[in-house]
Design a protein around this motif. Structure first.
Motif, PDB file in Angstrom:
ATOM      1  N   ASP B 303       0.861  -1.190   0.000  1.00 24.72           N
ATOM      2  CA  ASP B 303       0.000   0.000   0.000  1.00 24.72           C
ATOM      3  C   ASP B 303       0.897   1.239   0.000  1.00 24.72           C
ATOM      4  OD1 ASP B 303      -1.773   2.015   0.303  1.00 24.72           O
ATOM      5  OD2 ASP B 303      -2.578   1.348   2.234  1.00 24.72           O
ATOM      6  N   LEU B 304       0.998   1.859  -1.177  1.00 24.69           N
ATOM      7  CA  LEU B 304       1.938   2.973  -1.317  1.00 24.69           C
ATOM      8  C   LEU B 304       1.539   4.205  -0.510  1.00 24.69           C
ATOM      9  CD1 LEU B 304       3.394   3.108  -4.898  1.00 24.69           C
ATOM     10  CD2 LEU B 304       4.258   2.061  -2.822  1.00 24.69           C
ATOM     11  N   ALA B 305       0.272   4.287  -0.125  1.00 23.49           N
ATOM     12  CA  ALA B 305      -0.128   5.411   0.712  1.00 23.49           C
ATOM     13  C   ALA B 305       0.629   5.359   2.044  1.00 23.49           C
ATOM     14  CB  ALA B 305      -1.633   5.386   0.950  1.00 23.49           C
ATOM     15  N   LYS B 306       1.136   4.145   2.385  1.00 23.52           N
ATOM     16  CA  LYS B 306       1.856   3.990   3.654  1.00 23.52           C
ATOM     17  C   LYS B 306       3.370   4.108   3.489  1.00 23.52           C
ATOM     18  CE  LYS B 306      -1.455   0.786   5.751  1.00 23.52           C
ATOM     19  NZ  LYS B 306      -1.632  -0.670   5.923  1.00 23.52           N
ATOM     20  N   LEU B 307       3.787   4.467   2.266  1.00 26.37           N
ATOM     21  CA  LEU B 307       5.215   4.426   1.957  1.00 26.37           C
ATOM     22  C   LEU B 307       6.043   5.259   2.920  1.00 26.37           C
ATOM     23  CD1 LEU B 307       7.399   3.369   0.113  1.00 26.37           C
ATOM     24  CD2 LEU B 307       6.975   5.267  -1.425  1.00 26.37           C
ATOM     25  N   TYR B 308       5.487   6.371   3.375  1.00 26.55           N
ATOM     26  CA  TYR B 308       6.294   7.267   4.198  1.00 26.55           C
ATOM     27  C   TYR B 308       6.202   6.921   5.689  1.00 26.55           C
ATOM     28  CZ  TYR B 308       6.338   9.718  -0.210  1.00 26.55           C
ATOM     29  OH  TYR B 308       6.484  10.020  -1.539  1.00 26.55           O
ATOM     30  N   GLU B 309       5.414   5.906   6.054  1.00 26.44           N
ATOM     31  CA  GLU B 309       5.264   5.626   7.484  1.00 26.44           C
ATOM     32  C   GLU B 309       5.451   4.152   7.871  1.00 26.44           C
ATOM     33  OE1 GLU B 309       0.482   6.453   7.109  1.00 26.44           O
ATOM     34  OE2 GLU B 309       2.002   8.006   6.832  1.00 26.44           O
ATOM     35  N   ASP B 310       5.318   3.237   6.932  1.00 27.51           N
ATOM     36  CA  ASP B 310       5.340   1.818   7.291  1.00 27.51           C
ATOM     37  C   ASP B 310       6.660   1.179   6.854  1.00 27.51           C
ATOM     38  OD1 ASP B 310       3.928  -0.712   8.093  1.00 27.51           O
ATOM     39  OD2 ASP B 310       4.364  -1.162   5.986  1.00 27.51           O
ATOM     40  N   GLU B 311       7.356   0.551   7.809  1.00 24.15           N
ATOM     41  CA  GLU B 311       8.699   0.037   7.534  1.00 24.15           C
ATOM     42  C   GLU B 311       8.707  -1.135   6.552  1.00 24.15           C
ATOM     43  OE1 GLU B 311      11.439  -0.828  10.719  1.00 24.15           O
ATOM     44  OE2 GLU B 311      10.887   1.056  11.720  1.00 24.15           O
ATOM     45  N   PHE B 312       7.736  -2.018   6.691  1.00 31.16           N
ATOM     46  CA  PHE B 312       7.688  -3.177   5.783  1.00 31.16           C
ATOM     47  C   PHE B 312       7.499  -2.699   4.342  1.00 31.16           C
ATOM     48  CE2 PHE B 312       5.158  -6.396   3.481  1.00 31.16           C
ATOM     49  CZ  PHE B 312       6.075  -7.435   3.486  1.00 31.16           C
ATOM     50  N   THR B 313       6.594  -1.745   4.173  1.00 30.41           N
ATOM     51  CA  THR B 313       6.368  -1.202   2.823  1.00 30.41           C
ATOM     52  C   THR B 313       7.646  -0.578   2.288  1.00 30.41           C
ATOM     53  OG1 THR B 313       4.101  -0.723   3.478  1.00 30.41           O
ATOM     54  CG2 THR B 313       4.868   0.306   1.458  1.00 30.41           C
ATOM     55  N   GLN B 314       8.319   0.173   3.144  1.00 33.74           N
ATOM     56  CA  GLN B 314       9.576   0.803   2.716  1.00 33.74           C
ATOM     57  C   GLN B 314      10.611  -0.248   2.325  1.00 33.74           C
ATOM     58  OE1 GLN B 314      10.606   3.316   6.022  1.00 33.74           O
ATOM     59  NE2 GLN B 314       8.972   4.768   5.564  1.00 33.74           N
ATOM     60  N   GLU B 315      10.699  -1.310   3.127  1.00 34.86           N
ATOM     61  CA  GLU B 315      11.692  -2.358   2.863  1.00 34.86           C
ATOM     62  C   GLU B 315      11.371  -3.073   1.538  1.00 34.86           C
ATOM     63  OE1 GLU B 315      15.232  -3.989   3.809  1.00 34.86           O
ATOM     64  OE2 GLU B 315      14.177  -2.409   4.917  1.00 34.86           O
ATOM     65  N   CYS B 316      10.106  -3.337   1.299  1.00 32.40           N
ATOM     66  CA  CYS B 316       9.691  -3.966   0.034  1.00 32.40           C
ATOM     67  C   CYS B 316      10.018  -3.057  -1.152  1.00 32.40           C
ATOM     68  CB  CYS B 316       8.189  -4.245   0.034  1.00 32.40           C
ATOM     69  SG  CYS B 316       7.751  -5.643   1.042  1.00 32.40           S
ATOM     70  N   PHE B 317       9.691  -1.806  -0.975  1.00 33.27           N
ATOM     71  CA  PHE B 317       9.927  -0.817  -2.027  1.00 33.27           C
ATOM     72  C   PHE B 317      11.415  -0.797  -2.379  1.00 33.27           C
ATOM     73  CE2 PHE B 317       9.612   3.660  -3.663  1.00 33.27           C
ATOM     74  CZ  PHE B 317       8.510   3.484  -4.471  1.00 33.27           C
ATOM     75  N   ARG B 318      12.237  -0.800  -1.330  1.00 33.57           N
ATOM     76  CA  ARG B 318      13.693  -0.769  -1.515  1.00 33.57           C
ATOM     77  C   ARG B 318      14.173  -2.060  -2.205  1.00 33.57           C
ATOM     78  NH1 ARG B 318      15.297   0.335   3.898  1.00 33.57           N
ATOM     79  NH2 ARG B 318      14.274   2.353   3.637  1.00 33.57           N
ATOM     80  N   THR B 319      13.617  -3.167  -1.810  1.00 29.62           N
ATOM     81  CA  THR B 319      14.031  -4.438  -2.403  1.00 29.62           C
ATOM     82  C   THR B 319      13.645  -4.500  -3.893  1.00 29.62           C
ATOM     83  OG1 THR B 319      13.775  -5.507  -0.267  1.00 29.62           O
ATOM     84  CG2 THR B 319      13.878  -6.955  -2.188  1.00 29.62           C
ATOM     85  N   CYS B 320      12.486  -3.980  -4.200  1.00 28.56           N
ATOM     86  CA  CYS B 320      12.081  -3.911  -5.607  1.00 28.56           C
ATOM     87  C   CYS B 320      13.119  -3.125  -6.396  1.00 28.56           C
ATOM     88  CB  CYS B 320      10.729  -3.218  -5.740  1.00 28.56           C
ATOM     89  SG  CYS B 320       9.361  -4.222  -5.174  1.00 28.56           S
ATOM     90  N   ARG B 321      13.511  -2.012  -5.814  1.00 26.23           N
ATOM     91  CA  ARG B 321      14.498  -1.167  -6.488  1.00 26.23           C
ATOM     92  C   ARG B 321      15.830  -1.931  -6.636  1.00 26.23           C
ATOM     93  NH1 ARG B 321      13.498   4.777  -4.962  1.00 26.23           N
ATOM     94  NH2 ARG B 321      12.128   4.634  -6.748  1.00 26.23           N
ATOM     95  N   ASP B 322      16.249  -2.599  -5.585  1.00 25.78           N
ATOM     96  CA  ASP B 322      17.497  -3.383  -5.662  1.00 25.78           C
ATOM     97  C   ASP B 322      17.388  -4.442  -6.751  1.00 25.78           C
ATOM     98  OD1 ASP B 322      18.472  -1.896  -3.602  1.00 25.78           O
ATOM     99  OD2 ASP B 322      18.154  -3.420  -2.053  1.00 25.78           O
ATOM    100  N   ALA B 323      16.226  -5.030  -6.864  1.00 22.48           N
ATOM    101  CA  ALA B 323      16.025  -6.076  -7.877  1.00 22.48           C
ATOM    102  C   ALA B 323      16.187  -5.497  -9.274  1.00 22.48           C
ATOM    103  CB  ALA B 323      14.632  -6.697  -7.716  1.00 22.48           C
ATOM    104  N   ILE B 324      15.599  -4.357  -9.498  1.00 22.22           N
ATOM    105  CA  ILE B 324      15.690  -3.718 -10.819  1.00 22.22           C
ATOM    106  C   ILE B 324      17.136  -3.319 -11.119  1.00 22.22           C
ATOM    107  CG2 ILE B 324      14.981  -1.714 -12.164  1.00 22.22           C
ATOM    108  CD1 ILE B 324      12.561  -3.124 -12.071  1.00 22.22           C
ATOM    109  N   VAL B 325      17.816  -2.783 -10.109  1.00 22.45           N
ATOM    110  CA  VAL B 325      19.222  -2.385 -10.300  1.00 22.45           C
ATOM    111  C   VAL B 325      20.059  -3.613 -10.659  1.00 22.45           C
ATOM    112  CG1 VAL B 325      21.290  -1.541  -9.100  1.00 22.45           C
ATOM    113  CG2 VAL B 325      19.100  -0.339  -8.849  1.00 22.45           C
ATOM    114  N   LEU B 326      19.818  -4.700  -9.956  1.00 19.44           N
ATOM    115  CA  LEU B 326      20.553  -5.946 -10.226  1.00 19.44           C
ATOM    116  C   LEU B 326      20.316  -6.398 -11.668  1.00 19.44           C
ATOM    117  CD1 LEU B 326      22.244  -8.199  -8.845  1.00 19.44           C
ATOM    118  CD2 LEU B 326      20.077  -9.340  -8.322  1.00 19.44           C
TER     119      LEU B 326
END
Lengths: 409, 403
Positions: B303-326
Motif C-alpha cells: 500500500d503505497l499510501a503507507k510508503l512514508y510511514e510503514d517500515e515493511f512497505t519501505q523495505e519492500c519498495f527498496r528491495t524492488c528497487r534493488d532487484a531492478i538495479v541488479l
C-alpha cells in the motif's frame, strides 16, 4: 468572475496524472466545461496522484491528495465503470455532446474499450481527440509504459542536466508532464481553430518523448550539421552558458547553509563591472573566450565573493549594476515571500470540499479581457455524478440510484 | 486558393502573426509557424543579435553572417523582414503590419515600444491579439532588470529541485534555455486562447506572459509540498526532489551507460512480474531479500499510501528497487530498457539528444525532419514537430535567410 474565453467548450476528459490533467486544468481556468471521468472500481487510483501525499495535517484518503487537487482545479468529476455495457453507453453519450476527448492512457486502452478514434468520430462528427502518451500510438515502442522521468531519460532532457564530471542529475520533477500538458492545450486550441475554418476534427497522437526531444534543438543541429555530439568530454556542464557563450555563468554558494545564487555576464562590459565589484584585476580575462578557457578559476573568484553575502543581497546589488543575478529560491520563498508572484496572484486560494481553502498553481498569463479564474478545488471521487448525469444526460434520480447499485458509477 | 495544400500544412493555417525577434519568445513563434501560421519575423536592419548565437554551421566561413544554428532552429517556417522601429518609416511599416495581424508576438522590455508609440493600445487594431513575453510581467518593475534564462531558472524554482545528493554541489539548471522555452510554450497557448475568445467576441486582447510565473508553475510537486504540507523538497541525484531522502533510481548498466530503473512495482501484478524476471534470470541468489517480495505477494501487494510511514512497505519498495538495479547490471542499457519494457516495466535509458534522434522508435515515427537549408544548399536534419496532428501535420521549413 469566471473566464468566458473558452465558454461553451466541453471536454470529455479521461486524462489524469499531470501530463493530462495539467492540460484540462488550464482549459477549465479559462472557462471550458471539463468533465473528468474516473474509474469507480479502482477508486480513481489509475491516477497515481489520487490519494497520495502531500496531505493536509490530519487528512488522508483518496480525496485528500494535494497534487491531485492542484492538477484538477475547476473540473467536474464523475465515475463511470467502462467494464460495464451501461458505463460504456453513458461514455458514448458524453462523447456525443463533447467538443474534445482527452486521454493519456497507454496506447491500447481506448481501443480496448471500443472507443478508438473512428468510433469517437461516429459518436461526435468533428470530434477533436487527443491521446497523450510517452511514445505515442505508433512505432515499435507504442506499447511501452512511461511516466515523466522515463520520458525525460529517453528524450535527452535527463542527460542535459548535470556537471561534466558527475552522473546525470536530471530534472528533480516531471518537467515533461508540465510541457506535455501545456502542448496538449496548444494542440486542442489549434485543432479548434482548424475545425472552425473547415468543420474537420482530428486525432492528435501526442508523444511526450517527441515533445521533449523538440526542446533541445540547437544541440541536435550541432550534431546533424557539424557532427559534434552533445555527449562529449566536458559536457553537459549545464550551469554554464553555451548558446550563446557566456562567462561567468553559474550558480554560486551564498552566505548560509545550502544557499545559492545565479550570476551571469552576458557581455564583456558586464564582466568588467562585475570584476570591479569583486575586486578582480585580471586583464587577461577581458574576452569571453579567455574567461571560458579559465572558467574554473573564474568561478572560484565569483564564489569567493558570493559566499560572503546573502543571496538576495547579491541579487539586489548585481541587478543594480546591470548584471543578471537571481537567488535560487526555495518553494516557501517563491510562494510566500516573493513580491512578484504575489503581485501576479500566482498562487490563488481555491475551496476543496474536503481540504478546505488551499493554494494552488495559477496561470502565468494574464488576459486583459477574458482572464483566468480558479475558485473550486479538484472534484471528490464522483462528486458531480448527479449534476452531470441528470443535468447533461437527463437521467432521473431512480436511474442514477440504479447505476450506483449496479456499480456503474 | 490552394485549399487542399493549405489545409494540410498545419492546423493554424489562416493565422497571421507579426513577431518581433527576441531571444526568449522565439520558440513561441516557431510553434505557431511550424503548425501553419504565417509568421513574419521582424528583425532590426542588419539582423537580430540572436544570429550571432552559436552553435554555428562550421562548413560556412566564420565571417559568414548567417550561420547560427540557434537562429536556424528557433525561427523555422517564419518569413523575415528588417525594420528599424525607431525611424518614422519603420514605425509606419510596423503599424501597417500590425493592422493585418491576428497575433503580435513580442518580448520587448516594458516601455520600449511605448516610446516609439508602437505598444499595445497605441496601434488601432482592435481585433489583434497582442502577446507580450517579459521576465516578470508587463506591470512588474522587475521586468526592467537584466535577466537571462539562468536567472529565470534560479528565481523561478526549477533549479531548487535539480542537482545532486551531495549538497556541496550547486543546484543545477538544464541546458537548452528551458526557462525561455517554458515561457514561450505558455505564450503560444495564451495566443490561441485569445484567438478562441476572439471567435466568440470579435475582439482582440492583451496576453501578458511572465517568465518568472511560468517557471514557478513548472515545478510539479515542490510548490504543493510547501503549500499543502509545509514541507520543503530537497534535490536528489537523478530523481524527484522530496522532503525525505529516497533511494537512488539511476543504475549503471553492464555497458557502463546510465539507465533509469523506473518507479518500483506498486501493484500485485507488477510484484509478481518482477519476482518472475529475477527468477527467469537466475538472480535470486544474488538478492536474498526476494523472499520479502514473496511475502508481500502473499499479503496481496503493497500500500503505497503507507510508503512514508510503514517500515515493511519501505523495505519492500527498496528491495524492488534493488532487484531492478541488479537486473540492469546484467544487461546493456539498450537491452535492459527493451527487456524491461517488454515485461511491462516503465524503465528507461538515459540518452543524449543525438542518441534520441537515432533511436529506432523515434526514427520509425519520422521525428527527425530533413529541411532544405539554402545557405548550405542541402538538407539538414532538424528535431521534428512536438505534437502529431494526424489531419493537419504542419511542416518545417528553413528560417528566413539574412538578406
Amino acid at each position: 468572475m469566471n473566464s468566458t474565453a473558452l465558454a461553451g467548450l466541453r471536454i470529455c476528459d479521461l486524462s489524469g496524472q499531470l501530463a493530462g490533467a495539467g492540460a484540462t486544468r488550464t482549459l477549465a481556468a479559462f472557462g471550458a466545461e471539463v468533465i473528468r471521468i474516473e474509474d469507480p472500481v479502482r477508486k480513481g487510483k489509475w491516477d497515481l496522484l489520487r490519494g497520495v501525499p502531500p496531505f493536509r495535517e490530519g487528512q488522508r484518503g483518496i480525496d485528500a491528495g494535494g497534487a491531485f487537487n492542484n492538477h484538477n482545479v475547476g473540473k467536474q468529476g464523475i465515475t463511470l465503470n467502462t467494464r460495464t455495457e451501461r458505463g460504456r453507453s453513458l461514455l458514448a453519450e458524453l462523447v456525443s455532446i463533447s467538443d474534445v476527448v482527452t486521454e493519456n492512457f497507454s496506447a491500447e486502452v481506448m481501443e480496448s474499450w471500443g472507443f478508438g478514434y473512428e468510433r469517437l468520430c461516429e459518436l461526435r462528427p468533428g470530434v477533436i481527440y487527443v491521446s497523450n502518451c510517452g511514445f505515442g500510438h505508433t512505432g515499435p515502442y507504442r506499447q511501452f509504459r512511461t511516466w515523466g522521468p522515463i520520458v525525460q531519460a529517453v528524450c535527452g532532457l535527463t542527460w542535459s542536466v548535470g556537471q561534466a564530471d558527475e552522473p546525470s542529475a536530471g530534472f528533480g520533477f516531471s518537467y515533461m508532464d508540465h510541457h506535455g500538458a501545456n502542448l496538449m492545450v496548444f494542440a486542442i486550441l489549434a485543432a479548434l481553430h482548424h475545425r472552425r475554418r473547415t468543420g474537420e476534427g482530428q486525432w492528435i497522437d501526442m508523444s511526450t518523448v517527441e515533445s521533449g526531444a523538440a526542446m533541445l534543438g540547437p544541440m541536435v543541429l550541432d550534431f546533424t550539421v557539424n557532427g559534434r555530439p552533445a555527449r562529449r568530454p566536458g559536457m553537459p556542464a549545464s550551469n554554464r552558458g553555451h548558446h550563446p557563450l557566456m562567462a561567468p555563468h553559474g550558480i554560486h554558494p551564498a552566505l548560509g547553509d545550502d544557499e545559492w545564487v545565479a550570476v551571469v555576464c552576458r557581455t564583456d562590459a558586464e564582466w568588467a563591472t562585475l570584476a570591479s565589484i569583486l575586486g578582480v584585476d585580471e586583464p587577461a580575462w577581458a574576452t569571453v573566450d579567455a574567461r571560458l578557457a579559465a572558467h574554473d578559476a573564474l568561478d572560484a573568484r565569483v564564489s569567493a565573493w558570493t559566499r560572503r553575502h546573502d543571496k538576495f543581497e547579491v541579487q539586489t546589488r548585481l541587478l543594480a549594476a546591470g548584471i543578471p543575478a537571481a537567488a535560487v529560491q526555495s518553494p516557501q520563498e517563491r510562494t510566500d515571500r516573493d513580491s512578484s508572484t504575489a503581485r501576479w496572484g500566482l498562487f490563488p486560494e481555491v475551496t476543496h470540499s474536503l481540504m478546505g481553502a488551499v493554494r494552488v498553481d495559477g496561470i502565468p498569463l494574464h488576459l486583459s479581457a477574458t482572464d483566468w479564474s480558479m475558485s473550486t478545488g479538484a472534484p471528490l471521487l464522483g462528486q458531480h455524478n448527479h449534476q452531470v448525469l441528470a443535468g447533461l444526460l437527463g437521467l432521473d434520480d431512480d436511474e442514477i440510484a440504479r447505476l450506483e447499485a449496479d456499480g456503474v458509477i | 486558393m490552394s485549399s487542399e495544400a493549405s489545409t494540410h500544412t498545419g492546423p493554424l493555417t489562416g493565422l497571421r502573426v507579426i513577431e518581433l525577434a527576441s531571444e526568449h519568445a522565439a520558440f513561441a513563434g516557431k510553434l505557431l509557424a511550424d503548425y501553419g501560421a504565417e509568421v513574419l519575423l521582424v528583425e532590426p536592419i542588419g539582423g537580430h543579435h540572436t544570429r550571432t548565437f552559436g552553435p554555428f554551421a562550421e562548413s560556412l566561413p566564420e565571417a559568414h553572417p548567417d550561420r547560427s544554428l540557434w537562429f536556424w532552429h528557433y525561427n523555422t517556417s517564419k518569413q523575415g523582414v528588417q525594420i528599424d522601429l525607431d525611424t518614422p518609416e519603420g514605425a509606419d511599416q510596423f503599424r501597417n503590419l500590425v493592422g493585418f495581424a491576428d497575433i503580435v508576438l513580442e518580448g520587448e522590455t516594458p516601455g520600449r515600444l511605448a516610446a516609439f508609440g508602437l505598444d499595445h493600445g497605441q496601434i488601432d487594431s482592435p481585433t489583434t491579439v497582442w502577446v507580450s513575453v517579459t521576465s516578470f510581467g508587463r506591470s512588474d518593475p522587475r521586468s526592467l532588470d537584466p535577466f537571462s534564462d539562468l536567472t529565470a531558472i534560479a528565481g523561478g524554482g526549477l533549479a531548487w529541485s535539480c542537482g545532486y545528493d551531495d549538497h556541496s554541489l550547486p543546484p543545477m539548471a538544464p541546458l537548452g534555455n528551458q526557462g525561455y522555452q517554458t515561457a514561450s510554450i505558455w505564450a503560444a497557448v495564451g495566443a490561441l486562447i485569445a484567438i478562441e475568445a476572439r471567435a466568440r467576441t470579435g475582439e482582440g486582447q492583451l496576453v501578458d506572459v511572465s517568465m518568472h510565473a511560468a517557471v514557478n508553475v513548472t515545478t510539479e510537486q515542490a510548490t504543493q509540498w510547501w503549500l499543502v504540507a509545509e514541507k520543503t523538497v530537497q534535490r536528489q541525484t537523478g530523481r524527484h526532489a522530496l522532503h525525505l531522502p529516497t533511494e537512488s533510481i539511476v543504475a549503471i548498466a553492464a555497458d557502463g551507460r546510465e539507465v533509469h530503473t523506473g518507479f518500483p512495482p506498486r501493484t500485485l501484478d507488477e510484484l509478481i512480474k518482477l519476482v518472475r524476471w529475477i527468477d527467469d534470470e537466475g538472480l535470486r541468489d544474488e538478492l536474498p531479500l526476494t523472499t520479502l517480495l514473496d511475502l508481500a505477494i502473499e499479503q496481496g501487494g503493497m500500500d503505497l499510501a503507507k510508503l512514508y510511514e510503514d517500515e515493511f512497505t519501505q523495505e519492500c519498495f527498496r528491495t524492488c528497487r534493488d532487484a531492478i538495479v541488479l537486473l540492469a547490471e546484467h544487461h546493456t542499457a539498450d537491452n535492459f530498457f527493451l527487456l524491461g519494457q517488454r515485461r511491462g516495466f516503465a524503465v528507461g535509458m538515459i540518452l543524449s539528444p543525438e542518441e534520441t534522434m537515432a533511436d529506432p522508435h523515434i526514427v520509425a515515427r519520422g521525428f527527425p525532419t530533413p529541411v532544405h537549408q539554402p545557405q548550405l544548399g542541402h538538407d539538414i536534419v532538424h528535431t521534428g514537430l512536438p505534437i502529431r496532428f494526424t489531419g493537419t501535420p504542419g511542416r518545417i521549413s528553413a528560417a528566413p535567410a539574412l538578406s
